[in-house]
Design a protein around this motif. Structure first.
Motif, PDB file in Angstrom:
ATOM      1  N   ILE A 177       3.510  10.489  -6.959  1.00  0.00           N
ATOM      2  CA  ILE A 177       4.424  10.983  -7.999  1.00  0.00           C
ATOM      3  C   ILE A 177       3.659  11.337  -9.262  1.00  0.00           C
ATOM      4  CG2 ILE A 177       6.319  10.325  -9.528  1.00  0.00           C
ATOM      5  CD1 ILE A 177       7.411   8.610  -7.193  1.00  0.00           C
ATOM      6  N   GLN A 178       2.724  10.457  -9.654  1.00  0.00           N
ATOM      7  CA  GLN A 178       1.939  10.704 -10.861  1.00  0.00           C
ATOM      8  C   GLN A 178       1.051  11.939 -10.713  1.00  0.00           C
ATOM      9  OE1 GLN A 178       3.746   8.518 -13.070  1.00  0.00           O
ATOM     10  NE2 GLN A 178       1.752   8.807 -14.026  1.00  0.00           N
ATOM     11  N   VAL A 179       0.409  12.059  -9.555  1.00  0.00           N
ATOM     12  CA  VAL A 179      -0.509  13.172  -9.306  1.00  0.00           C
ATOM     13  C   VAL A 179       0.229  14.502  -9.279  1.00  0.00           C
ATOM     14  CG1 VAL A 179      -1.954  14.229  -7.520  1.00  0.00           C
ATOM     15  CG2 VAL A 179      -2.303  11.847  -8.144  1.00  0.00           C
ATOM     16  N   SER A 180       1.417  14.524  -8.666  1.00  0.00           N
ATOM     17  CA  SER A 180       2.169  15.774  -8.516  1.00  0.00           C
ATOM     18  C   SER A 180       2.688  16.317  -9.844  1.00  0.00           C
ATOM     19  CB  SER A 180       3.344  15.567  -7.553  1.00  0.00           C
ATOM     20  OG  SER A 180       4.266  14.624  -8.075  1.00  0.00           O
ATOM     21  N   ASN A 182      -7.749  10.631  -8.041  1.00  0.00           N
ATOM     22  CA  ASN A 182      -6.890  10.290  -9.179  1.00  0.00           C
ATOM     23  C   ASN A 182      -6.440   8.831  -9.196  1.00  0.00           C
ATOM     24  OD1 ASN A 182      -6.016  13.001 -10.706  1.00  0.00           O
ATOM     25  ND2 ASN A 182      -6.253  13.440  -8.535  1.00  0.00           N
ATOM     26  N   CYS A 183      -6.810   8.081  -8.169  1.00  0.00           N
ATOM     27  CA  CYS A 183      -6.308   6.709  -8.043  1.00  0.00           C
ATOM     28  C   CYS A 183      -6.754   5.826  -9.198  1.00  0.00           C
ATOM     29  CB  CYS A 183      -6.779   6.107  -6.720  1.00  0.00           C
ATOM     30  SG  CYS A 183      -6.121   4.446  -6.414  1.00  0.00           S
ATOM     31  N   ILE A 184      -8.009   5.959  -9.596  1.00  0.00           N
ATOM     32  CA  ILE A 184      -8.568   5.072 -10.613  1.00  0.00           C
ATOM     33  C   ILE A 184      -7.869   5.231 -11.964  1.00  0.00           C
ATOM     34  CG2 ILE A 184     -10.348   6.634 -11.489  1.00  0.00           C
ATOM     35  CD1 ILE A 184     -10.768   2.884 -10.628  1.00  0.00           C
ATOM     36  N   ASP A 185      -7.186   6.371 -12.168  1.00  0.00           N
ATOM     37  CA  ASP A 185      -6.461   6.587 -13.425  1.00  0.00           C
ATOM     38  C   ASP A 185      -5.189   5.756 -13.499  1.00  0.00           C
ATOM     39  OD1 ASP A 185      -8.358   8.443 -14.208  1.00  0.00           O
ATOM     40  OD2 ASP A 185      -7.237  10.131 -13.346  1.00  0.00           O
ATOM     41  N   LEU A 186      -4.682   5.324 -12.340  1.00  0.00           N
ATOM     42  CA  LEU A 186      -3.433   4.567 -12.308  1.00  0.00           C
ATOM     43  C   LEU A 186      -3.635   3.105 -11.932  1.00  0.00           C
ATOM     44  CD1 LEU A 186      -0.330   4.785 -12.575  1.00  0.00           C
ATOM     45  CD2 LEU A 186      -0.244   5.300 -10.128  1.00  0.00           C
ATOM     46  N   PHE A 187      -4.594   2.861 -11.024  1.00  0.00           N
ATOM     47  CA  PHE A 187      -4.834   1.495 -10.564  1.00  0.00           C
ATOM     48  C   PHE A 187      -6.261   1.065 -10.882  1.00  0.00           C
ATOM     49  CE2 PHE A 187      -1.574   3.109  -7.569  1.00  0.00           C
ATOM     50  CZ  PHE A 187      -0.572   2.180  -7.816  1.00  0.00           C
ATOM     51  N   ILE A 246       0.841  -1.207   0.000  1.00  0.00           N
ATOM     52  CA  ILE A 246       0.000   0.000   0.000  1.00  0.00           C
ATOM     53  C   ILE A 246       0.871   1.251   0.000  1.00  0.00           C
ATOM     54  CG2 ILE A 246      -1.603   1.360   1.405  1.00  0.00           C
ATOM     55  CD1 ILE A 246      -2.874  -1.281   2.259  1.00  0.00           C
ATOM     56  N   ARG A 247       1.928   1.232   0.799  1.00  0.00           N
ATOM     57  CA  ARG A 247       2.827   2.387   0.857  1.00  0.00           C
ATOM     58  C   ARG A 247       3.493   2.644  -0.493  1.00  0.00           C
ATOM     59  NH1 ARG A 247       4.561   1.452   5.248  1.00  0.00           N
ATOM     60  NH2 ARG A 247       4.049   3.245   6.536  1.00  0.00           N
ATOM     61  N   PHE A 248       3.997   1.601  -1.123  1.00  0.00           N
ATOM     62  CA  PHE A 248       4.625   1.762  -2.438  1.00  0.00           C
ATOM     63  C   PHE A 248       3.610   2.256  -3.468  1.00  0.00           C
ATOM     64  CE2 PHE A 248       7.756  -1.737  -1.072  1.00  0.00           C
ATOM     65  CZ  PHE A 248       8.634  -0.793  -0.569  1.00  0.00           C
ATOM     66  N   GLY A 249       2.384   1.738  -3.374  1.00  0.00           N
ATOM     67  CA  GLY A 249       1.338   2.189  -4.288  1.00  0.00           C
ATOM     68  C   GLY A 249       1.026   3.659  -4.105  1.00  0.00           C
ATOM     69  N   LEU A 250       1.007   4.110  -2.862  1.00  0.00           N
ATOM     70  CA  LEU A 250       0.756   5.530  -2.573  1.00  0.00           C
ATOM     71  C   LEU A 250       1.881   6.406  -3.092  1.00  0.00           C
ATOM     72  CD1 LEU A 250      -0.647   5.142   1.065  1.00  0.00           C
ATOM     73  CD2 LEU A 250      -1.924   5.991  -0.915  1.00  0.00           C
ATOM     74  N   TRP A 251       3.111   5.898  -3.054  1.00  0.00           N
ATOM     75  CA  TRP A 251       4.241   6.662  -3.592  1.00  0.00           C
ATOM     76  C   TRP A 251       4.085   6.836  -5.103  1.00  0.00           C
ATOM     77  CZ3 TRP A 251       9.168   4.122  -0.989  1.00  0.00           C
ATOM     78  CH2 TRP A 251       9.099   4.326   0.397  1.00  0.00           C
ATOM     79  N   LYS A 252       3.758   5.760  -5.778  1.00  0.00           N
ATOM     80  CA  LYS A 252       3.569   5.833  -7.227  1.00  0.00           C
ATOM     81  C   LYS A 252       2.444   6.798  -7.575  1.00  0.00           C
ATOM     82  CE  LYS A 252       3.678   2.264  -9.867  1.00  0.00           C
ATOM     83  NZ  LYS A 252       3.394   0.951 -10.484  1.00  0.00           N
TER      84      LYS A 252
END
Length: 426
Positions: A301-304, A324-329, A292-298
């Motif tokens: 980074i994408q959102v910023s 914005n999560c659904i755009d990546l996962f 979960i932590r690694f996923g939040l980092w990814k």
């Protein structure tokens, strides 16, 4: 006559500041509410003894000024935040970024005073540890079982990780940070020539090290081992001696010992390695803390990348990541990432207020590191490296326990003088 009375009154207030600070540092690991009360009292007393020269000191101490700047940027960030309620809450939580630089950052402390405050803090950590063990043993003798069920119906021990310190509302990450600083100071710096002083020192070290293991905090434990081992290796290169060699050997043996007596720490460490491989290499996401932590980092980074300069506004991190999560996962993976911050202080600042706040914060850390190196203050040097590593794994400053701890010690180390020249007792 009146001048004498005013002078005596001023002197009494200045002496009281020292005792208030001692109590404040003592309560940091014990009770955030009590610490908040003491911060308010200290601020009021400091206002009554405030002198113009403090402003000059703050200006010339760039890291102090930069922390104040960071706080004002966070306040400005409220103007474009998508979550004003959360933003006001974060500004209140991180008020220490303003209070300690303003009321502590302009003063000068003797080295002996710094040691008194550190020892007061360590006493608080020891008492907190005793309370945690006492509570766990009480629960064990009351129920006859050392396991409880969590929200996912998993059996977890009342002696390890979250359950160990939950009754104090103390997360293992913060607890491990408190213990890490205490251990390094006792190991590398503290000396007591009094009768039984050596016994008290090593008994405290052994007890805190055991407590350290029971916190089972990956970030705190690994950050401590990396920072302290790096420091002792550097010390050996500069000036080899038997004491440093023995300390380094003790740390390595202690780290090995951790995994034998704490199966939870070993299990969580294995999960850390597996999660890294799944998230970053295989592009998979699982419902496990490291994953979960690694996923939040990814995700952070994408959102910023959309607004790298000024971010999405103070307090908007959780809402922004959710949207914005659904755009990546996938939808199922996003369920495990919902309603969480970046779990990385640097990325959290980047998403909330962009490089506008991240750059002055990093600069404050860097200048503090330079100051520690120039003053040959190994405890301050360790503190910045240790906290810098922990900032990678947790948004430490998003909770009062982390913000108060970091700001109080960062400013304390900055205002401490190595010599008795140009110093004042507070």
């Amino acid at each position: 006559m009146i001048k004498a009375i005013v002078k005596d009154y001023h002197s009494i207030l200045r002496k009281s500041e020292q005792y208030i600070l001692l109590a404040l540092f003592f309560t940091i690991p014990l009770s955030p509410k009590l610490t908040t009360v003491l911060i308010i009292v200290y601020s009021l007393v400091s206002l009554l003894t405030f002198e113009r020269k403090y402003f000059r000191n703050i200006w010339f101490r760039k890291p102090v000024f930069l922390l104040i700047l960071v706080y004002f940027i966070l306040v400005i960030g409220l103007s474009y935040s998508s979550d004003i309620t959360s933003g006001f809450s974060k500004v209140q939580t991180q008020l220490s970024l303003l209070i300690f630089p303003l009321f502590l950052g302009g003063k000068n402390f003797l080295r002996e005073q710094k040691e008194h405050y550190l020892l007061s803090f360590i006493l608080g950590v020891v008492l907190t540890s005793l309370l945690c063990f006492g509570n766990s043993f009480y629960r064990y003798f009351e129920t006859g079982d050392n396991y409880v069920l969590d929200e996912f119906s998993r059996r977890i021990s009342i002696f390890f990780y979250v359950e160990f310190s939950a009754f104090l509302d103390l997360h293992p990450t913060y607890f491990s940070i408190y213990i890490g600083l205490s251990l390094f100071y006792l190991l590398s710096y503290y000396h007591n020539d009094r009768k039984y002083g050596l016994i008290i020192k090593w008994t405290s070290i052994a007890f805190l090290f055991v407590t350290f293991i029971f916190t089972s905090s990956k970030a705190g434990i690994f950050s401590f081992l990396i920072a302290s081992c790096a420091y002792f290796i550097y010390s050996l290169i500069r000036k080899p001696n038997k004491y440093t060699i023995s300390l380094l050997g003790t740390l390595i043996l202690g780290a090995t010992f951790m995994f034998f007596i704490n199966p939870l720490l070993y299990q969580r460490s294995v999960q850390l390695v597996n999660s890294f491989d799944k998230v970053w290499m295989k592009q998979e996401q699982t419902n496990e803390s490291s994953s979960i932590r690694f996923g939040l980092w990814k995700l952070s980074i994408q959102v910023s990348k959309n607004t790298p300069f000024y971010g999405y506004g103070t307090g908007s991190v959780v809402r922004t990541l959710n949207e914005n999560c659904i755009d990546l996962f996938s939808f199922s993976n996003c369920e495990g990432l919902r309603n969480k911050n970046s779990h990385n202080q640097y990325l959290n600042f980047l998403v909330s207020n962009g490089f506008l706040v991240l750059i002055p914060f990093l600069l404050a850390l860097f200048l503090g590191l330079v100051r520690a190196f120039k003053n040959k203050d190994q405890v301050f040097f360790f503190f910045i490296v240790f906290m810098g590593l922990n900032f990678l794994f947790e948004s430490i400053l998003q909770r009062e326990r982390g913000a108060v701890f970091f700001c109080a010690f960062f400013i304390l180390f900055l205002v401490c003088q190595n010599s008795q020249k140009n110093t004042e007792y507070v």
